[in-house]
Design an enzyme around this catalytic site. Sequence first.
Site, short mmCIF file in Angstrom:
data_model
loop_
_atom_site.label_atom_id
_atom_site.label_comp_id
_atom_site.label_asym_id
_atom_site.label_seq_id
_atom_site.Cartn_x
_atom_site.Cartn_y
_atom_site.Cartn_z
N HIS A 17 -36.21 35.00 80.11
CA HIS A 17 -36.71 36.22 80.74
C HIS A 17 -36.23 36.40 82.18
O HIS A 17 -36.07 37.52 82.64
CB HIS A 17 -38.23 36.31 80.60
CG HIS A 17 -38.63 36.75 79.21
ND1 HIS A 17 -39.92 36.79 78.77
CD2 HIS A 17 -37.87 37.19 78.17
CE1 HIS A 17 -39.93 37.23 77.51
NE2 HIS A 17 -38.70 37.47 77.13
N CYS A 336 -33.14 45.19 69.58
CA CYS A 336 -33.49 45.25 71.01
C CYS A 336 -33.24 43.93 71.73
O CYS A 336 -33.59 43.78 72.90
CB CYS A 336 -34.94 45.69 71.17
SG CYS A 336 -36.11 44.55 70.42
C1 PEP Z 1 -35.83 39.11 71.24
O1 PEP Z 1 -36.35 38.05 70.87
O2 PEP Z 1 -34.65 39.42 70.96
C2 PEP Z 1 -36.59 40.06 72.08
C3 PEP Z 1 -36.15 41.26 72.34
O3 PEP Z 1 -37.79 39.62 72.59
P1 PEP Z 1 -37.92 38.60 73.84
O4 PEP Z 1 -36.57 38.41 74.41
O5 PEP Z 1 -38.86 39.22 74.80
O6 PEP Z 1 -38.47 37.38 73.16
#
Ligand code: PEP
Length: 398
Positions: A17, A336
């Site tokens: 993140h 996404c």
């Molecule tokens: C993913 O896992 O690709 C996603 C979009 O969620 P995060 O990165 O917040 O786990």
Amino acid sequence: MRKARAIVTNSGGITCHAAIVSRELGIPCVVGSGNATTVIKTGQVVTVDATHGVVYEGDLLGAEEKKEAVQVAAISTVSYTPTGTKIYMNLGEPGMIEKYKDLPFDGIGLMRIEFIIADVIGEHPLYLIERHEEEKFIDRLASGISRVAREIYPRPLVVRFSDFKTNEYRQLKGGDKYEPQESNPMIGWRGVSRYISPLYAPGFRLECKAIKRVREEWGLKNVYVMLPFVRTTWEVEKCLAIMKEEGIERGRDFKVWLMAEIPSIVFMADEFSKLCDGFSVGSNDLTQLTLGVDRDSPILPAQDPRYFDERDPAVLRSIAHLIKVAHRNGATVSICGQGPSVYPELSEFLVRHGIDSVSVNPDAVAWTRKIVAGVERKVIMERTMKDQKEGEPGLEFD
Ligand code: PEP
Ligand code: MG
């Protein structure tokens, strides 16, 4: 993070993140250096080249180069090329919508609300409930979501319910009382498994109330929701029942998507399709769980980058299968995760397999739209030529 000119971390992979948020904020970021906090001393001046992952000693940029660096980081707002595949944008920090609102996107395909919870609320939902301060959570969350929904109306805004891990929830004020210590939080009490658990459901209900307020009281019907880290059909059924009790139920103008992040959802795509309007591929987690690689650890990718690569054939085959089965059942598919924001060829693959939308980081919106438009035209040309060849064999020269 907002105060920083650049960010260098000891640990973390490219889909952690810290990397995702700094990219959204437009801050150069190098993750997983291993030893930044011991090698770089407080007060030392360094130059960060995040494109190549190198940190130089001293200030290496002249005034002219500094100006250039800022220009390179600026987001281009090219004209809107219509595409059949929708181009969505990922967003976590509501305030950034003012900067990005003129980009050529058709909606927000992933709004991560963890930033609102950590930054603006700062307290654990169950801690707030204990103190009868639920309203603080609901109002601040609803305000953050509506700030974005209003700006992009009537384009859709897909809000992902919170997806903190236990170690992240613990960092919220009052969190240590409610959060267990897990050895592997990444595959632990996350996503839907929390919402349906009696130990967390009251917290989830606050998120539902915020969504209801935004949609019903403030009239922002362009707000839809998405469930993260879905493992089984039975937990989705339970979760939808809780949402219904809170007055947010799937319907013609309220779509509910499931994130496809765990291989079980690919294997059981038929069954899951009946419980949702669409899927959004979370390729960060799907890659992690398909290949069995911790996305936040730089160790394996440092040995060979192919260890964590969304273009791995196993991941691609999963996504292609999901699109096929979802479409057979009338459900849409989006993506996404970071993949298409990093690898343009991934968008080509997805468009060729008929994905309905691609949701990318703000800096990737304009070029993704161009790539998708080009691929769509190429697909039409290829089909026309194939038809011609079949219909008029005499015109074949090769
Ligand atoms: C993913 O896992 O690709 C996603 C979009 O969620 P995060 O990165 O917040 O786990
Ligand atoms: Mg995820």
